[in-house]
Design an enzyme around this catalytic site. Structure first.
Site, PDB file in Angstrom:
ATOM      1  N   LYS A 125      12.269  -0.982  -5.726  1.00 49.22           N
ATOM      2  CA  LYS A 125      11.210  -0.662  -6.503  1.00 49.22           C
ATOM      3  C   LYS A 125      11.497   0.481  -8.103  1.00 49.22           C
ATOM      4  O   LYS A 125      11.265   0.222  -8.889  1.00 49.22           O
ATOM      5  CB  LYS A 125      10.514   0.618  -6.219  1.00 49.22           C
ATOM      6  CG  LYS A 125       9.184   0.504  -6.839  1.00 49.22           C
ATOM      7  CD  LYS A 125       8.570   1.892  -5.695  1.00 49.22           C
ATOM      8  CE  LYS A 125       8.687   3.259  -6.262  1.00 49.22           C
ATOM      9  NZ  LYS A 125       8.180   4.576  -5.896  1.00 49.22           N
ATOM     10  N   ASP A 143       4.934  -0.186  -5.783  1.00 54.57           N
ATOM     11  CA  ASP A 143       4.782   0.585  -5.530  1.00 54.57           C
ATOM     12  C   ASP A 143       3.861   0.805  -4.574  1.00 54.57           C
ATOM     13  O   ASP A 143       2.457  -0.473  -4.093  1.00 54.57           O
ATOM     14  CB  ASP A 143       4.469   1.769  -6.086  1.00 54.57           C
ATOM     15  CG  ASP A 143       3.604   2.141  -6.789  1.00 54.57           C
ATOM     16  OD1 ASP A 143       2.637   0.959  -6.896  1.00 54.57           O
ATOM     17  OD2 ASP A 143       3.082   2.960  -7.591  1.00 54.57           O
TER      18      ASP A 143
END
Ligand code: SF4
Length: 216
Positions: A125, A143
């Site tokens: 991420k 996320d």
């Protein structure tokens, strides 16, 4: 691959409306260089962007390069970030990462997914956030907000962030891909909140496929 419940026209309309509201969405972390964004992103794990933005101005005033961060040292760094969750491991990772950036990349933050993910404290991420925010690559970092919002709206029906990323890369029309992450994060943070989505105020309410919209 997870199926998308939205037609191509609906997908385009969603991002068209997001664009009309905010044409230039950006990450809410404060930064002035690839290195300072990388540090802010690492610090944002288990912490809010606001919390990170409270500590980074004074930190970056004295340590805005890998060399200066090394000179500050692990204990010195902890003094700046101790209000943030996991600050001990974050300090350890950041100092280790600065050594690698200096030794392996001549002090420059690397710019590939693989190289970024090899750095301590940098996951997929975070690497995608860097590629998108700094190098404007059409990556979509997933996320908790992006995961929740994408599943509610109907972009995908997934159980984990990796599958969500793959689905979004497939179903978000090319035109919107470089800004999609930011719009979905902001939508999740301020409108499509985890516990109580504000569906009655939502600008894509008529398109969203979520079965449990509030106020309906
Ligand atoms: S209508 Fe509700 S569930 Fe759907 S995106 Fe908007 S806030 Fe989220």
């Amino acid at each position: 691959m997870s199926r998308c419940k939205l037609t191509v026209a609906e997908r385009n309309e969603i991002f068209h409306r997001f664009e009309e509201k905010n044409a230039t969405p950006r990450i809410e972390l404060e930064y002035s260089s690839p290195f300072t964004l990388l540090i802010a992103v690492i610090l944002s794990a288990q912490a809010t962007d606001k919390g990170v933005n409270r500590v980074t101005p004074s930190l970056f005033e004295i340590a805005d390069t890998p060399q200066k961060m090394l000179e500050l040292g692990e204990e010195g760094l902890k003094g700046f970030i101790k209000t943030l969750g996991l600050f001990n491991s974050k300090a350890k990772n950041i100092i280790a990462l600065c050594r690698i950036i200096i030794d392996k990349y001549e002090g420059e933050v690397p710019n590939t997914l693989e190289q970024l993910q090899e750095l301590p404290g940098v996951g997929r991420k975070s690497a995608n956030v860097m590629l998108n925010s700094i190098w404007h690559q059409p990556t979509i970092a997933v996320d908790t907000h992006v995961f929740r919002v994408s599943n509610r709206i109907g972009f995908c029906n997934t159980k984990n962030v990796y599958d969500t990323e793959m689905a979004l890369l497939k179903y978000v029309p090319k035109k919107w891909k470089d800004r999609a992450h930011h719009w979905l994060v902001l939508h999740g943070r301020y409108v499509c909140k985890a516990r109580k989505p504000q569906c009655e105020l939502c600008l894509i309410n008529d398109i969203c496929k979520f079965k449990h919209k509030t106020g309906s």
